[in-house]
Enzyme design. Structure first.
Site, PDB file in Angstrom:
ATOM      1  N   GLY A  43     -31.097 -24.920  30.338  1.00 12.77           N
ATOM      2  CA  GLY A  43     -31.442 -23.693  31.050  1.00 12.77           C
ATOM      3  C   GLY A  43     -30.291 -22.727  30.986  1.00 12.77           C
ATOM      4  N   CYS A  57     -28.195 -30.866  28.257  1.00 12.59           N
ATOM      5  CA  CYS A  57     -27.376 -29.693  28.526  1.00 12.59           C
ATOM      6  C   CYS A  57     -27.331 -29.366  30.028  1.00 12.59           C
ATOM      7  CB  CYS A  57     -27.904 -28.528  27.677  1.00 12.59           C
ATOM      8  SG  CYS A  57     -26.763 -27.173  27.610  1.00 12.59           S
ATOM      9  N   TYR A  58     -28.015 -28.314  30.464  1.00 12.36           N
ATOM     10  CA  TYR A  58     -28.039 -28.007  31.899  1.00 12.36           C
ATOM     11  C   TYR A  58     -28.511 -29.229  32.684  1.00 12.36           C
ATOM     12  CZ  TYR A  58     -29.448 -25.673  36.270  1.00 12.36           C
ATOM     13  OH  TYR A  58     -29.600 -25.310  37.590  1.00 12.36           O
ATOM     14  N   HIS A 110     -28.259 -30.214  22.116  1.00 17.07           N
ATOM     15  CA  HIS A 110     -29.727 -30.056  22.121  1.00 17.07           C
ATOM     16  C   HIS A 110     -30.361 -30.908  21.024  1.00 17.07           C
ATOM     17  CE1 HIS A 110     -30.202 -26.821  25.066  1.00 17.07           C
ATOM     18  NE2 HIS A 110     -28.974 -26.478  24.686  1.00 17.07           N
ATOM     19  N   GLU A 121     -33.391 -31.397  20.482  1.00 18.31           N
ATOM     20  CA  GLU A 121     -34.699 -30.875  20.078  1.00 18.31           C
ATOM     21  C   GLU A 121     -34.622 -29.850  18.961  1.00 18.31           C
ATOM     22  OE1 GLU A 121     -33.086 -30.321  22.813  1.00 18.31           O
ATOM     23  OE2 GLU A 121     -33.331 -28.307  23.607  1.00 18.31           O
ATOM     24  N   GLY A 162     -61.712 -14.880  12.511  1.00 17.91           N
ATOM     25  CA  GLY A 162     -61.905 -15.711  11.320  1.00 17.91           C
ATOM     26  C   GLY A 162     -60.591 -16.347  10.894  1.00 17.91           C
ATOM     27  N   GLY A 163     -59.477 -15.911  11.485  1.00 18.78           N
ATOM     28  CA  GLY A 163     -58.177 -16.510  11.185  1.00 18.78           C
ATOM     29  C   GLY A 163     -58.047 -17.872  11.869  1.00 18.78           C
ATOM     30  N   ASP A 215     -56.004 -19.150  14.199  1.00 21.65           N
ATOM     31  CA  ASP A 215     -55.789 -19.287  15.641  1.00 21.65           C
ATOM     32  C   ASP A 215     -57.067 -19.044  16.450  1.00 21.65           C
ATOM     33  OD1 ASP A 215     -53.343 -19.437  14.505  1.00 21.65           O
ATOM     34  OD2 ASP A 215     -52.554 -17.587  15.369  1.00 21.65           O
ATOM     35  N   LYS A 268     -47.939 -23.556  14.976  1.00 22.55           N
ATOM     36  CA  LYS A 268     -48.983 -23.350  13.966  1.00 22.55           C
ATOM     37  C   LYS A 268     -49.462 -24.650  13.304  1.00 22.55           C
ATOM     38  CE  LYS A 268     -51.095 -19.960  11.697  1.00 22.55           C
ATOM     39  NZ  LYS A 268     -51.505 -18.697  12.320  1.00 22.55           N
TER      40      LYS A 268
END
Ligand code: XMP
Length: 512
Positions: free
Chosen positions: A54, A81-82, A168, A170, A223-224, A226, A368
Site C-alpha cells: 500500500g 511490503c506494507y 513484491h 506478484e 462484437g469484441g 470483452d 485479457k
C-alpha cells in the site's frame, strides 16, 4: 465452499495482480477491504490471508489497519511490503520510518529457505518499492532473507505460519515471485490447486444473480472480446433479463452484423436488438475529413443512438459493461488522457449517471487472457475469443479523409479478401492485427487494353504484444502476392495494393 485465500487490500496498485497470481496457481482468491473483520474471514472459511502492499506509511495518522484479531484466527498470513511492516508494527516488532521510498531491483539472499523459499534459488533478483522498514523482529520471528538495504527482507514465524516479505512477488520483474506465492498457498496454507475458470464462472453467476435479482440489464454489444464474454456470462446467469443492443454504425466490416445476429441471437438466444443507424452516421460524417473530428462524431452519435434505443426498450436498472481490470487502472491512472476518452466512448461513459443505471461489470477483476479463457469455457467460438482488436470508430478511421458509401464498400471488399487469406493461411492467429486501409488517391491502372484511374488499398499487418509498440509482419511473399492479386482482380475501383512497412513508433498502427 471453495478454499479461499483472502487478499486484504491496503491500496496497492498491485492488489489485483496478487489476486491474479493466486488464480494462476489454481487457487481461489478474494479481495477484501483492509478492515474486514476477522470474524467475516473466519465465517467465509478463509484458509490463508495475504496483506497487500500500500502507498501509506504505517506511521501515517490515517494508515489503513487490519483487524488485529486476524492474527489469532490460526490461519497463515503473508504480509507483502506494507503488509510486512504492519506485521512488524502490530506483532510487537520495530519499524523505522522513512520519508522517501526505495524503488527498483534488488538482490535477495536467502539464508534459510523454510517453506516459503523451498526449492528456490538462494539468490534472486526482486523488485522493491517501500518506504518504512522493519528494524527489529516481532516476537517469534526469524529473518530468513536479506537484501543490500534490508536485513529483514523476508521474515518468518514458522510456528504460527506468519511470513513477511519486503519485495513484491506478484510483479513480473521479481524472479520466481509466483513460486514464492505458490509455496505460500500450497506449502503453507495447504491449498489444493483445483480452482479453474469454470469455478470463476459459477462464482460470477451467483454474484450476478444476487446483485441483479429480478431487475433488467442492458448491454451494448460491440462484437469484441470483452463485451461478448460479458454478454455470454450475464446471459448464463439471468437469461431473458438481459437485453443486448448492437449498433450498426455503417462502419462495420463485411458480414460483421450478420455474424453477431447469428451467434448471439440465434445460437445463444440472447434478447438482441440490432439498431441500424448506418444512414445517420454517414449523414453526420458527410464531408468530415479530420480524423479527430470523425472520431468525436462517431463517439457522440453512438451514445445518442444507444441512449435512444434504451428508451425504446423500456425500463432497465443495470447497464452491463465488459470492463477489464486494465481498463480500470487506465481510467484511474491517465485521468484526462485521450485514451481514457476512447474507453469512455467504448464503454458509453456518462450514460449510467444520466439514465440512473447501476453498473454491472462482471469482468472487472480479470485480465485479457483470463477473459479469453472465460469466453472459451462459456462456449464462445475461437473467432470471437481470439478476434483481433478492432477500433470503436471502425472503418471510419480506415478510410482516409472524408467517408462515402462507395469508399466504405471498396474497403469492406478488400478487407474481406485480406481476412479470408489470413484465415486460410493461418496467419490471422499469428499477428496482432491485419487490415486494409483505403487511400483516396487515384493511380493509373490497366484493365484489358484500357487505362483507368482507381483507388489504392494499403495492407497494414503488424506484430505487437500490447499495441504500445508494433512492427510490420514479414508475411511470406506468395501470400502477399495472392492477397494483392485477389484485391485488384476482385474489387472494382482498386488498381493498386501497397504494403505498409512502418513500425510503431514512429507510425501508429491505425492510419488515422
Ligand atoms: P494506434 O493506431 O494508436 O492503435 O497505434 C493502437 C491500438 O488501439 C486501437 N485503436 C482504437 N481502439 N478506439 C478503439 O477502441 C479507437 O479510436 C482506436 N484507435 C486505435 C488500434 O486498432 C490498435 O489496436
Amino acid at each position: 465452499m471453495a478454499q479461499t485465500i483472502a487478499v486484504l487490500d491496503f491500496g496497492s496498485q498491485y492488489t489485483q495482480i496478487i489476486a491474479r497470481r493466486v488464480r494462476e496457481c489454481q487457487v481461489y482468491s478474494k479481495i477484501y477491504p483492509y478492515g474486514t473483520s476477522a470474524k467475516t474471514l473466519k465465517d467465509e472459511g478463509v484458509i490463508g490471508i495475504i496483506l497487500s502492499g500500500g502507498p501509506s506509511s504505517v506511521f501515517a495518522k490515517d494508515a489503513p489497519m487490519p483487524d488485529k484479531e486476524i492474527f489469532k484466527l490460526g490461519v497463515p498470513v503473508l504480509g507483502i511490503c506494507y503488509g510486512l511492516q504492519l506485521m512488524g508494527r502490530l506483532l510487537s516488532g520495530k519499524v523505522s520510518r522513512s520519508d522517501h521510498r526505495e524503488y527498483g531491483k534488488g538482490v535477495l539472499t536467502i539464508k534459510k529457505p523454510g517453506r516459503l523459499f523451498s526449492k528456490l534459488p538462494k539468490r534472486l533478483t526482486v523488485w522493491n518499492s517501500h518506504g518504512d522498514r522493519v528494524i527489529q523482529l516481532p516476537k517469534g520471528f526469524t529473518a530468513i532473507g536479506s537484501t543490500e538495504n534490508s536485513e529483514y527482507a523476508v521474515i518468518e514465524d514458522a510456528k504460527r505460519n506468519f511470513y513477511g516479505i519486503q519485495f513484491h512477488p506478484e510483479v513480473f520483474h521479481s524472479e520466481c515471485g509466483v513460486d514464492v506465492l505458490k509455496n505460500f498457498l500450497v506449502g503453507v496454507c495447504g491449498a489444493k490447486q483445483d480452482w479453474s475458470m469454470k469455478d470463476f464462472i459459477a462464482h460470477s453467476i451467483d454474484g450476478i444473480r444476487t446483485k441483479v435479482g429480478k431487475s433488467r440489464v442492458i448491454l451494448g454489444l460491440s462484437g469484441g472480446v470483452d463485451s461478448s464474454v460479458a454478454a455470454a456470462l450475464i446471459h448464463r446467469a439471468i437469461g431473458k433479463q438481459l437485453t443486448c443492443v448492437f449498433v450498426d454504425n455503417g462502419l462495420l466490416r463485411k458480414g460483421e452484423r450478420e455474424a453477431v445476429e447469428k451467434l448471439y441471437g440465434k445460437h445463444f438466444r440472447i434478447d438482441l436488438r440490432v439498431v441500424d443507424a448506418s444512414k445517420l452516421f454517414l449523414k453526420k460524417l458527410k464531408d468530415v475529413s479530420d480524423p479527430e473530428t470523425k472520431r468525436k462524431i462517431i463517439g457522440r452519435t453512438f451514445v445518442e443512438v444507444f441512449e435512444k434505443s434504451l428508451k425504446s426498450i423500456g425500463h432497465a436498472d443495470f447497464l452491463a459493461q465488459g470492463t477489464l481490470y486494465p481498463d480500470v487502472i487506465e481510467s484511474v491512472a491517465i485521468g484526462n488522457n485521450p485514451a481514457a476518452l476512447i474507453k469512455s466512448h467504448h464503454n458509453v461513459g456518462g450514460l449510467p449517471a444520466r439514465m440512473k443505471l447501476k453498473l454491472l461489470e462482471p469482468l472487472r477483476e480479470l485480465f485479457k487472457d483470463e477473459v479469453r479463457r472465460v469466453g472459451s469455457a462459456l462456449g464462445l467460438p475461437k473467432e470471437v475469443v481470439w478476434r483481433q482488436p478492432f477500433p470503436g470508430p471502425g472503418l471510419g478511421v480506415r478510410v482516409m479523409g472524408s467517408l462515402s458509401a462507395e469508399k466504405l464498400e471498396i474497403l469492406r471488399q478488400a478487407d474481406f479478401i485480406l481476412q479470408d487469406e489470413m484465415m486460410n493461411s493461418g496467419w490471422y492467429w499469428k499477428v496482432w492485427q491485419s487490415f486494409c486501409v483505403f487511400l483516396p488517391v487515384k493511380s493509373v491502372g490497366v484493365v484489358g487494353d484500357e487505362r483507368n484511374y482507381s483507388y489504392v488499398i494499403a495492407l497494414r499487418i503488424v506484430d505487437s504484444i500490447d499495441a504500445m509498440t508494433a512492427d510490420w509482419t514479414r508475411l511470406p511473399f506468395p501470400l502477399i502476392q495472392k492477397i494483392s492479386s485477389r484485391i485488384t482482380n476482385e474489387v472494382r475501383g482498386v488498381s493498386r495494393v501497397v504494403m505498409d512497412v512502418s513500425s510503431k513508433p514512429p507510425a501508429t498502427i491505425e492510419w488515422e
